[in-house]
Write a protein that holds these residues in place. Structure first.
Motif, short mmCIF file in Angstrom:
data_model
loop_
_atom_site.label_atom_id
_atom_site.label_comp_id
_atom_site.label_asym_id
_atom_site.label_seq_id
_atom_site.Cartn_x
_atom_site.Cartn_y
_atom_site.Cartn_z
N PRO A 97 -12.83 34.48 61.72
CA PRO A 97 -13.16 34.84 63.10
C PRO A 97 -14.17 35.98 63.24
O PRO A 97 -14.86 36.08 64.25
CB PRO A 97 -11.80 35.24 63.70
N MET A 98 -14.27 36.84 62.20
CA MET A 98 -15.23 37.96 62.26
C MET A 98 -16.67 37.47 62.06
O MET A 98 -17.61 38.13 62.47
CB MET A 98 -14.94 38.99 61.15
N VAL A 99 -16.82 36.32 61.40
CA VAL A 99 -18.15 35.81 61.06
C VAL A 99 -18.55 34.61 61.92
O VAL A 99 -19.71 34.47 62.32
CB VAL A 99 -18.18 35.36 59.56
N ALA A 100 -17.55 33.75 62.20
CA ALA A 100 -17.81 32.43 62.81
C ALA A 100 -18.78 32.44 64.00
O ALA A 100 -19.73 31.66 64.01
CB ALA A 100 -16.48 31.77 63.16
N PRO A 101 -18.57 33.33 65.01
CA PRO A 101 -19.47 33.26 66.17
C PRO A 101 -20.94 33.43 65.78
O PRO A 101 -21.81 32.77 66.35
CB PRO A 101 -19.00 34.42 67.06
N PHE A 113 -3.11 32.50 61.23
CA PHE A 113 -2.78 33.90 60.98
C PHE A 113 -1.35 34.15 61.44
O PHE A 113 -1.05 35.18 62.05
CB PHE A 113 -3.76 34.83 61.70
N THR A 114 -0.50 33.15 61.27
CA THR A 114 0.89 33.21 61.74
C THR A 114 1.80 32.70 60.64
O THR A 114 1.45 31.75 59.94
CB THR A 114 1.06 32.32 63.00
N ASN A 115 2.96 33.35 60.50
CA ASN A 115 3.96 32.87 59.56
C ASN A 115 4.94 31.99 60.33
O ASN A 115 5.48 32.42 61.34
CB ASN A 115 4.72 34.07 58.98
N PHE A 116 5.11 30.76 59.89
CA PHE A 116 6.05 29.87 60.58
C PHE A 116 7.37 29.73 59.82
O PHE A 116 8.25 29.00 60.23
CB PHE A 116 5.42 28.49 60.80
N ILE A 144 10.12 30.42 62.15
CA ILE A 144 9.84 31.60 62.99
C ILE A 144 8.40 31.53 63.48
O ILE A 144 7.64 30.67 63.03
CB ILE A 144 10.04 32.92 62.18
N VAL A 145 8.02 32.41 64.37
CA VAL A 145 6.62 32.52 64.76
C VAL A 145 6.26 34.00 64.67
O VAL A 145 6.57 34.77 65.56
CB VAL A 145 6.38 31.98 66.20
N LYS A 146 5.68 34.39 63.52
CA LYS A 146 5.40 35.81 63.30
C LYS A 146 3.91 36.03 63.04
O LYS A 146 3.37 35.56 62.04
CB LYS A 146 6.21 36.29 62.08
N PRO A 147 3.23 36.73 63.96
CA PRO A 147 1.80 36.96 63.77
C PRO A 147 1.54 37.79 62.51
O PRO A 147 2.32 38.70 62.19
CB PRO A 147 1.39 37.76 65.02
N LEU A 148 0.48 37.47 61.79
CA LEU A 148 0.11 38.20 60.57
C LEU A 148 -1.25 38.86 60.79
O LEU A 148 -2.02 38.42 61.65
CB LEU A 148 -0.03 37.22 59.40
N ASP A 149 -1.55 39.91 59.99
CA ASP A 149 -2.89 40.52 60.13
C ASP A 149 -3.85 39.95 59.09
O ASP A 149 -4.92 40.48 58.85
CB ASP A 149 -2.79 42.05 60.04
N HIS A 150 -3.42 38.86 58.43
CA HIS A 150 -4.29 38.20 57.43
C HIS A 150 -4.04 36.70 57.49
O HIS A 150 -3.05 36.25 58.05
CB HIS A 150 -3.98 38.74 56.04
#
Ligand code: HEC
Ligand code: HEC
Length: 200
Positions: A97-101, A113-116, A144-150
């Motif tokens: 996402p930092m590069v794509a645009p 970027f989510t742990n399920f 679960i639905v846990k947002p990750l920073d990676h």
């Protein structure tokens, strides 16, 4: 009363026989799919050359999603990118996402970027365990639905779910018509907005 029941049963049996007969008549193992002949033979597969899109990333035309929130197919050439290895994942270099645009690529979505699945560990004997307790089955691992920073490791191997599309002339007609609930969902996803839909 009894007679009516008997008559109904007879009709049901007759209907079953008719369907069984029809099925027997129309589906034979040598006419299933694009393989002509017995399913037990390997040398009768009708061949067609695999022809992936050769348009370079940045010049290809995106392929419509197969159904709502289906993994999009890779629309561009993947020459030199596959297989993905732990030291070489070029997909991330453009789709992060930092590069794509800046390269006009679709960003890797939040779902990646989510742990399920809850974190569990594997003990010395190779058993799955949570908080020191052994889990009998991997199905005991909670969703679960846990947002990750990676990027989730479960999403590292992009090509496990995203595939390039081969242009083939012999593909049987597909009668499936996807039904999108939003007008723009044929070319983007919104999984994280409705991932808990229907879950109590
Ligand atoms: C050089 C940059 C680059 C690399 C490397 C790259 N892509 Fe792409 N990708 C793009 C661009 C740009 C697009 C948009 C279509 C186009 O312009 O070709 C795209 C489109 C896609 C799409 C379609 C997205 C949609 O919304 O329909 C998928 C899926 C995809 N890429 C997956 C991958 C995978 C998997 C890899 C690794 C095997 C990869 N890409 C490597 C730049 C890249
Ligand atoms: C386990 C399967 C799986 C893996 C592995 C996976 N994806 Fe996806 N991907 C999906 C699914 C399903 C969707 C559509 C629903 C969603 O957005 O989560 C999707 C959506 C996307 C989209 C479209 C996002 C949008 O907003 O429309 C892009 C781009 C993408 N993935 C890129 C990647 C890249 C790059 C990798 C590797 C780093 C990867 N994916 C790994 C299943 C996967």
């Amino acid at each position: 009363m009894k007679l009516t029941k008997l008559a109904l049963s007879l009709v049901a049996i007759a209907t079953l026989f008719t369907f069984a007969y029809a099925a027997n008549k129309t589906i034979k193992d040598d006419s299933i799919g694009i393989r002509q002949g017995s399913l037990f033979q390997e040398d009768n597969v009708v061949g067609d050359k695999t022809q992936y899109n050769t348009d370079a990333a940045g010049t290809s035309t995106k392929i419509d999603r197969a159904f709502e929130n289906a993994p999009p197919m890779i629309s561009h050439d993947t020459e030199g990118m596959l297989p993905i290895t732990i030291d070489n994942n070029q997909c991330i270099s453009c789709h992060d996402p930092m590069v794509a645009p800046s390269v006009n690529a679709t960003s890797i979505p939040k779902s990646h970027f989510t742990n399920f699945r809850e974190d569990v560990s594997i003990d010395k004997k190779g058993e799955l365990e949570r908080d020191g307790k052994i889990l009998a089955n991997s199905s005991d691992i909670k969703t679960i639905v846990k947002p990750l920073d990676h990027l989730s490791n479960a999403r590292f191997n992009c090509s496990a779910c995203h595939a390039p599309q081969s242009d083939s002339k012999i593909v049987p007609k597909n009668n499936f018509i996807p039904d999108f609930r939003g007008t723009d969902l044929n070319n983007k996803s919104n999984l994280m907005d409705n991932v808990s839909e229907g879950v109590k």
